[in-house]
Structures are given as C-alpha cells and as structure tokens.
Design a protein around this motif. Structure first.
Motif, PDB file in Angstrom:
ATOM      1  N   MET A   1       0.828  -1.214   0.000  1.00  9.83           N
ATOM      2  CA  MET A   1       0.000   0.000   0.000  1.00  9.83           C
ATOM      3  C   MET A   1       0.862   1.264   0.000  1.00  9.83           C
ATOM      4  SD  MET A   1      -3.090  -0.928  -0.215  1.00  9.83           S
ATOM      5  CE  MET A   1      -4.045   0.512   0.247  1.00  9.83           C
TER       6      MET A   1
ATOM      7  N   GLU B   1       0.883   3.088  -3.220  1.00 10.83           N
ATOM      8  CA  GLU B   1      -0.405   3.757  -3.422  1.00 10.83           C
ATOM      9  C   GLU B   1      -0.390   5.138  -2.770  1.00 10.83           C
ATOM     10  OE1 GLU B   1      -4.646   4.287  -3.964  1.00 10.83           O
ATOM     11  OE2 GLU B   1      -3.071   3.200  -4.998  1.00 10.83           O
TER      12      GLU B   1
ATOM     13  N   LYS C   1       1.837   7.504  -4.558  1.00 16.47           N
ATOM     14  CA  LYS C   1       1.224   7.944  -5.799  1.00 16.47           C
ATOM     15  C   LYS C   1       0.279   9.106  -5.535  1.00 16.47           C
ATOM     16  CE  LYS C   1       0.550   3.979  -8.088  1.00 16.47           C
ATOM     17  NZ  LYS C   1      -0.370   2.946  -8.533  1.00 16.47           N
TER      18      LYS C   1
ATOM     19  N   SER D   1     -10.144   7.668   3.992  1.00  5.49           N
ATOM     20  CA  SER D   1      -9.802   6.333   3.522  1.00  5.49           C
ATOM     21  C   SER D   1      -9.662   6.304   2.009  1.00  5.49           C
ATOM     22  CB  SER D   1     -10.852   5.333   3.981  1.00  5.49           C
ATOM     23  OG  SER D   1     -12.053   5.536   3.265  1.00  5.49           O
ATOM     24  N   GLU D   2      -8.908   5.323   1.537  1.00 10.82           N
ATOM     25  CA  GLU D   2      -8.766   5.094   0.094  1.00 10.82           C
ATOM     26  C   GLU D   2     -10.138   4.836  -0.509  1.00 10.82           C
ATOM     27  OE1 GLU D   2      -5.713   4.770  -1.459  1.00 10.82           O
ATOM     28  OE2 GLU D   2      -4.523   5.086   0.356  1.00 10.82           O
ATOM     29  N   ASP D   3     -10.990   4.146   0.265  1.00  9.36           N
ATOM     30  CA  ASP D   3     -12.324   3.819  -0.231  1.00  9.36           C
ATOM     31  C   ASP D   3     -13.134   5.088  -0.498  1.00  9.36           C
ATOM     32  OD1 ASP D   3     -11.848   1.144  -0.182  1.00  9.36           O
ATOM     33  OD2 ASP D   3     -12.852   0.780   1.732  1.00  9.36           O
ATOM     34  N   GLN D   4     -13.022   6.058   0.429  1.00  9.29           N
ATOM     35  CA  GLN D   4     -13.761   7.314   0.242  1.00  9.29           C
ATOM     36  C   GLN D   4     -13.267   8.042  -1.007  1.00  9.29           C
ATOM     37  OE1 GLN D   4     -12.953   8.954   4.117  1.00  9.29           O
ATOM     38  NE2 GLN D   4     -15.117   8.890   4.675  1.00  9.29           N
TER      39      GLN D   4
ATOM     40  N   PHE E   1     -11.729   6.768  -3.618  1.00  8.00           N
ATOM     41  CA  PHE E   1     -12.094   6.038  -4.838  1.00  8.00           C
ATOM     42  C   PHE E   1     -13.567   6.261  -5.183  1.00  8.00           C
ATOM     43  CE2 PHE E   1     -13.485   2.079  -7.029  1.00  8.00           C
ATOM     44  CZ  PHE E   1     -12.746   2.249  -8.193  1.00  8.00           C
ATOM     45  N   TYR E   2     -14.385   6.253  -4.159  1.00 10.45           N
ATOM     46  CA  TYR E   2     -15.827   6.469  -4.360  1.00 10.45           C
ATOM     47  C   TYR E   2     -16.065   7.816  -5.055  1.00 10.45           C
ATOM     48  CZ  TYR E   2     -20.822   6.143  -3.095  1.00 10.45           C
ATOM     49  OH  TYR E   2     -22.196   6.046  -3.114  1.00 10.45           O
ATOM     50  N   CYS E   3     -15.404   8.849  -4.561  1.00 10.54           N
ATOM     51  CA  CYS E   3     -15.562  10.180  -5.160  1.00 10.54           C
ATOM     52  C   CYS E   3     -15.013  10.203  -6.586  1.00 10.54           C
ATOM     53  CB  CYS E   3     -14.834  11.235  -4.345  1.00 10.54           C
ATOM     54  SG  CYS E   3     -15.523  11.486  -2.710  1.00 10.54           S
ATOM     55  N   GLN E   4     -13.832   9.632  -6.752  1.00 11.78           N
ATOM     56  CA  GLN E   4     -13.210   9.647  -8.089  1.00 11.78           C
ATOM     57  C   GLN E   4     -14.068   8.881  -9.091  1.00 11.78           C
ATOM     58  OE1 GLN E   4      -9.310   8.351  -6.373  1.00 11.78           O
ATOM     59  NE2 GLN E   4      -8.519   9.542  -8.080  1.00 11.78           N
ATOM     60  N   GLN E   5     -14.665   7.790  -8.624  1.00  8.95           N
ATOM     61  CA  GLN E   5     -15.503   7.004  -9.523  1.00  8.95           C
ATOM     62  C   GLN E   5     -16.712   7.803  -9.984  1.00  8.95           C
ATOM     63  OE1 GLN E   5     -18.359   5.162 -10.489  1.00  8.95           O
ATOM     64  NE2 GLN E   5     -16.914   4.677 -12.140  1.00  8.95           N
TER      65      GLN E   5
ATOM     66  N   ASP F   1     -12.148  14.685  -9.062  1.00  4.19           N
ATOM     67  CA  ASP F   1     -10.727  14.376  -8.949  1.00  4.19           C
ATOM     68  C   ASP F   1     -10.279  14.393  -7.491  1.00  4.19           C
ATOM     69  OD1 ASP F   1      -9.942  17.002  -8.169  1.00  4.19           O
ATOM     70  OD2 ASP F   1     -10.119  17.624 -10.249  1.00  4.19           O
ATOM     71  N   MET F   2      -9.079  13.888  -7.279  1.00  3.14           N
ATOM     72  CA  MET F   2      -8.562  13.674  -5.930  1.00  3.14           C
ATOM     73  C   MET F   2      -8.589  14.937  -5.066  1.00  3.14           C
ATOM     74  SD  MET F   2      -6.649  11.320  -4.161  1.00  3.14           S
ATOM     75  CE  MET F   2      -5.480  10.494  -5.200  1.00  3.14           C
TER      76      MET F   2
END
Lengths: 248, 482
Positions: free
Chosen positions: B1, B4, B7, B428-431, B433-437, B441-442
């Motif tokens: 991780m 990640e 990145k 969290s990464e999950d939060q 990713f959810y927004c990015q999906q 953007d980040m």
C-alpha cells in the motif's frame, strides 16, 4: 463496440484473481455476470472502474475503442463509466445533494458544458427521486451515513440515474435487498436502458434477472468466464447450482 | 500500500499561497529593536494620552522579568525580540476621512484580497475595519452605526475619542501580567479594532476587521476590544493574510470581549497568515491571547475559528463565565499541513451558577504537520449545576503528520456535568475512490471530505465567511495526503 476485454489477467498482492477474461459489450446490451463468491466478479468491476489496488498483469481493455487501462479513475467516470458499489462508503458531513452536484458538474465541465443551475439541478433530483422511490429528505443526509442496506443500494441507483452513464456496472446491487427494494432497483435500470448505453450486472442470484431481462449471461468461475449464453442460462444455473459448473 | 500512498502524494502539485504578494508602498517605520525609547516612540506617533504610555511602560518592565513559555507542543528557533520592527505605518500619516484620501496602492491591496472598502459593501451588510501593518487604514460604515450609538473604529481612534471606555475596560479581561506574549502586546500594541454596543442595541450588520502584515521584519501587535452593554448583540468577524517571505514574522495579538447582562457576542476568525513554504521556511508565528468575560447574568460569548495559516499557531480563545446562566462556546477548525504546527484550544472557566459551555474542535493534519488540541474546563465550587460538553476530533491525511489532544478537566462541585468525546480518523482510500468514480478528482474529493468533516464548525460562521472558509480549507490542504 463499447467495451472489449481480451485475455485480462489481474492480481492483488501477487495473487492472481482474474485469469484471462474475454468479454464484449455492445451499445444497447445488458450483460449479467454470475458466479459463486470469490471467483473475481467484483475484481472485474473494480478493474474496469480503475481501482489500482489490483494490478493488471496481462491482456487489454478497450472502451469506446481506446485503451482504458491507462486512463485515470475520474476520467473513466467522466467518459461515462459508472460503478454501483457493493459496499458504498460513508462520507460524513457531505450531503448527497452536494456530492451529486459536484459530481454532475465535473461531468458537465468535461463535456464542455456550464455548471447546472441550482434550480435545474433540484428539478432533476426530484424527477430521479421519484424513479427510485427514495424519501425526499434522504438527499439532505450525509452520503450513506447511517443508511440501511436498502437505502445505500437505492442511493447507488439514484446516483446512476442522476449521472446517466454510458456503461453502468452494478456490483451485487441486489444482495441483501428485500423484494420491494429489488423491484425498485430493477425499475431504475429498466427505465435507463437505451440503445446508446449498456449495463454489466453482477449478481450472485438469478432473482434480479427476473426483473431485469439480460441479453447475455456469463458465468465467471475461478477467474475465467466458463460459460456464456442467453437469459435461459441464468435459470439453468439457478436450478442446477454452481457445482454443476465444476463438472463442465 | 506504500506505493499507493506515494502515488497519491505525488498526484498533487503544491498550491502556492494566494495572498503572498507584497504591496510596494512607502512605509513609516520605527527603528529595529525594543526598549523604552521605542515604546515612547510608538506612543508619541500615536499621540496617546499619558495613561496609555504608563500602561505600556508598566507592561514592558514586567515583560523583562518574564520567560518565554515552553509548555506548548510546538518547536521553533528562539525569537530575537531585538530583531523586530515594532511599528510600521503605510505612508500617509493622517487618518483618512474618505476613500479619496487613502493611498490607491493600499485600496488596490485590499481589493486583491477581496475586501472592498467602498461603502457599497453596505449591500452585503458588512462593516469593515482594515488594518495594514500597525495602522488602521479605513473603517467603513462607522457613521451609519454611530446613529445607533454603536462605536466601531480603530483602536487608535477609540483612544482619542473614547479614552474613558478604554481606561475602564482595557486590560480587564487579559491583564498586562497575563502571559509573555500578551504582556509584550500590552507594551507595543499598535492598532486594532474597537467596538462598543450600547444597552439594548442589536448591531444590524456583521462587523469585520481585516488584518494584513505587509512590511518586512515587522511584528504585528494588534489589540481588539469589544464591549457589549446590557442586552446588546454583535457578530464580529476577523480575517488575516500576510505576504510570502522566507523569514518568520511575529504576530502577537490580544482580543478582549466584555459581555454584560443578557448580552451576546459572536466572534469569528478566519486566520490565513502566510504558513511558510512546503519545506517549512518562513511563515507567521501566531501567538494570540483571546479571552471574553460573560460578566452579567445570561450573557453569551461564542468563538468560532478557522485556522488554516501561520507556521505556528498558539491560541486559546477562552470564556470566563462569571454571570449566572452564562454560556460560552468554542468552535474550531485548525489545519496543520506541510510543516505547520498548531497548539490551539480553549479555556472555559465556570464561575457562575448554571453556566454552560460547548467545545467543538476539529483538527486536520497533513504533510508533516502537527496539530494539538489543548483545552481546560474548570468548574469552580460555586458554579453549581454547570455543564460542559466537549468534542475533539482529529482527521489525519497522511502518515507523517501528528494529532494530539490535551484536555484538562477540573470540577470542584458535585452538581455539574462534564462530557468529553474524542475521535481520530483518516480519509480512507475507499472514500477517495468512491468520489473519483463519480468523476470528482482527488483534490476536489479531499476538499469535499474535509469540508464535510468540518461542517459542524463551518455552519457557525456568518454566511459571508463560510464560503471563503470552505475554499480556504480545500486550498490549504492541497498536497497534504501522503
């Protein structure tokens, strides 16, 4: 061709989950992906959406005839890929209204459109809320915070309706839903189903497919699509169970 | 991780401090250093009455006997107090009566900061006092307010026109002996705002002061005094910025609030002093003493702060709840990104019966930032049936930053109730990713999540400030995840 996957291999922490997937989805089609737990259904959805927890080790994914694998997550979304999450995450303090307005305006910006006015946006929300039969005060609440399982899933479908994707992937949206919620989810999908978009519906059970009639059914087993067919395949699976696959 | 996280860290480009420009303007300055002559110089420049000079000298002499406090969870090189310029005034010496008399360069500065000194500002219902370096540049709107008997002017003007009020109240909430930085301020303070709301008057507009440090190597030592007479109400906002410089600059301010019977004062701060660059060079050292006293029964004082700037923040806006049934509130969002350090919180001193206090603190740490909440809740023996509720949350945006909580609780009677809640969380990464999906953007996703986290506090800000604060929060956190 909207989506074309060839020989896709993907792994997490060195462990291979997808072991050579081939799949083609055309505009106007609804594909169901079925299979037992732990065979890579959610991984496939995550790889298409761009989650970088997973490493693609081989193969290619083309979306609208372009190499999808190098495209950042948010750009895939702006190009029309939507993932309905199996476990939608909570974002405390951020209302659904605010969240969706931000998302929608990002999509519009990408397409060279001006942000939607507040009035227009609220109108659109009212319209889509009716479609998924969610209570009107739900959109004032924080994203998924304190939602019941059914509310979370309906919220995913609501977001899908608002963002109007080209390729919608629903990752076990039906799991844990009672029959009423299931009917509402299906109604949402059927309403959005058009000639210029497509759906990839991942499910463990055949039940959802009684409400959403798929054009194709694929069976994913141990990282590979082992069987494809029409809607009758789902019924066959339901009758014979997944054990039947082991012998085919 | 790990890769990640890296990145994500690299995905950001550091944003530059937006308010870092320098105004090229003629400045009238005192010589560098601090001694009794400098204090006399300041007092003379400001044509002060004798009692004020005496107050300054008394403070200075006391300060010489004091030691710089070391108890806070902050680290910085020793400040050389002889290396600071204690008085700097933009060019013109006389106080401008109308906008035409204000240096156009100065007006331009405040326009760049988004602060209009035009009376048009009336439309938005905000009266502004703008302070550049040591001097108040222009107070808008004060004539209109005067009709209601409200005095809103620079501290210097108040000294000239209302010396009795200054004499009666100055130093009564924060005595000149209070602490190292408050005592220093008492000796060398230059300007600030003064606000007086007469009995029974509800101030119809938001009062606002905008502080700007411009000149190099200067310290800013402003002093604000707010008095709300019986049954009066006022909402007050304060904003701060400074140019980008690679040396540290000292800011040591005092705010005193006096609320008499049934009075209510709301004080909001959006502090965005230059925080230093991403290597931790430069930035403002912000050592501030803010305190209010609920002197009369049923009075209320509330502090709301959004602290995004400064290399170091050392600040504990406090309430002395002397009157029975009085109420004190503290709502805070404090950001420590890059190499920023914040040690901030409040003191709630319950002295009267049935007094109540609420503390909501939201710390956000990113980069190598270090954020500490430090708070005291004291319920004295006679403060029967008092209540306090404290909630201290910390949000971590990476794995090199720190969050600390130092609550001090003293309860001296049995009928009072004190509650303390604390949480620590991470984005969290999950939060993300959810927004990015969903196409966000980040950077926007972090802004959205952080603003959601801080919402309880942001909601307490006046409308005019809330929007600015939201943007500021997002901007100040760019490059924070790692």
């Amino acid at each position: 061709m909207l989506l074309s996957i060839k020989n896709l291999h993907a792994s997490i922490n060195g462990k291979e989950i997808l072991k050579g997937i081939d799949l083609e989805v055309n505009y106007g089609e609804v594909h169901a992906i079925m299979g037992p737990n732990g065979t890579g259904k959610s991984t496939l959805a995550a790889v298409i959406a761009g989650r970088d927890l997973f490493e693609v080790t081989e193969g290619e994914v083309k979306y609208k005839d372009k190499d999808l694998l190098k495209v950042p997550v948010e750009e895939r979304a702006r190009e029309g890929i939507f993932l309905g999450f199996q476990y939608p995450v909570e974002i405390p303090g951020v209302s659904i209204t605010n969240f969706l307005r931000t998302a929608l305006n990002e999509l519009r910006k990408y397409r060279g459109l001006d942000p939607m006015s507040a009035v227009e946006f609220l109108k659109l929300m009212e319209e889509k809320k009716k479609l998924v039969e969610i209570q009107s005060n739900l959109t004032n609440r924080s994203v998924n915070e304190g939602f019941s399982g059914g509310e979370k899933k309906k919220n995913e479908i609501f977001q899908m309706a608002m963002l109007d994707p080209v390729l919608a992937i629903l990752d076990e949206t039906d799991s844990g839903l009672d029959i009423d919620a299931l009917r509402i989810v299906a109604k949402g999908v059927n309403h959005l189903r058009r000639k210029d978009n497509a759906f990839l519906i991942i499910t463990h059970y055949q039940r959802l497919l009684e409400y959403i009639i798929p054009d194709y059914v694929h069976v994913l087993f141990e990282g590979k699509i082992v069987k494809s067919g029409g809607k009758e395949l789902a019924i066959e699976l339901e009758e014979k169970g997944y054990d039947w696959l082991k012998n085919t | 991780m790990e890769s990640e996280s890296n990145k994500i860290l690299n995905a950001f480009t550091q944003s530059e401090y937006k308010y870092g420009f320098i105004t090229d303007i003629e400045t009238d300055m005192a010589p560098e250093g601090l001694n009794e002559d400098i204090i006399r110089f300041i007092s003379e420049k400001k044509q002060e009455p004798a009692f004020l000079l005496e107050f300054r000298l008394k403070s200075y002499r006391y300060w010489l006997t004091m030691k710089e406090p070391k108890w806070a969870n902050i680290h910085y090189p020793k400040i050389d107090f002889q290396d600071i310029i204690y008085y700097a005034a933009p060019g013109k010496k006389k106080i401008p009566g109308s906008l035409d008399e204000v240096d156009p360069e100065l007006l331009d500065t405040f326009n760049k900061l988004g602060i209009s000194l035009n009376e048009q500002k009336k439309l938005t219902g905000v009266a502004v006092d703008a302070v550049m370096d040591s001097v108040s540049v222009k107070t808008t709107f004060s004539e209109t307010l005067l009709k209601l008997g409200i005095i809103f002017c620079s501290f210097s003007e108040a000294v000239k026109n209302h010396p009795d009020l200054i004499k009666q109240y100055m130093g009564t909430v924060v005595p000149y002996t209070d602490n190292y930085f408050a005592t220093l301020n008492s000796a060398v303070f230059t300007d600030g705002s003064f606000c007086y709301i007469p009995k029974g008057v509800r101030c119809p507009v938001e009062l606002s002061t905008y502080f700007r440090i411009n000149a190099a190597n200067t310290g800013q030592f402003e002093r604000t005094l707010i008095i709300a007479e019986e049954g009066a109400y006022v909402s007050y906002m304060e904003g701060c910025t400074a140019p980008q410089r690679d040396t540290n600059q000292l800011h040591a301010a005092i705010v005193e609030i006096i609320a008499l019977k049934d009075a209510e004062v709301k004080y909001a701060t959006v502090q965005n002093w230059y925080p230093g660059n991403k290597k931790g060079e430069g930035g403002i050292y912000n050592f501030v003493t803010k305190r209010g006293i609920c002197k009369g029964n049923n009075s209320r004082i509330s502090w709301t702060q959004v602290e995004t700037g400064s290399a170091i923040t050392w600040k504990y806006p406090s309430c002395i709840l002397l009157g029975d049934n009085s109420v004190g509130e503290f709502y805070s969002v404090a950001v420590a990104n890059n190499f920023q350090q914040a040690d901030t919180g409040t003191k709630m001193q319950h002295l009267g019966k049935n007094t109540r206090s609420t503390i909501i603190s939201k710390g956000i740490s990113g980069g190598n930032g270090n954020n500490s909440y430090r708070g005291l809740v004291r319920i004295a023996k006679n403060a029967v049936n008092s209540r306090n509720y404290s909630q201290c949350d910390s949000l971590l945006l990476g794995n090199k930053c720190g969050a600390h909580t130092f609550p001090y609780i003293q309860v001296e009677n049995k009928s009072s109730i004190v509650e303390h809640e604390a949480t620590t969380s991470k984005i969290s990464e999950d939060q993300l990713f959810y927004c990015q999906q969903r196409g966000i953007d980040m950077e926007s996703a972090i802004g959205l999540i952080v603003n959601g986290y801080a919402k309880e506090v942001l909601n307490k800000l006046p409308m005019e400030f809330a929007m600015e604060a939201q943007k500021l929060l997002s901007v100040s956190l760019e490059g924070s995840v790692g």
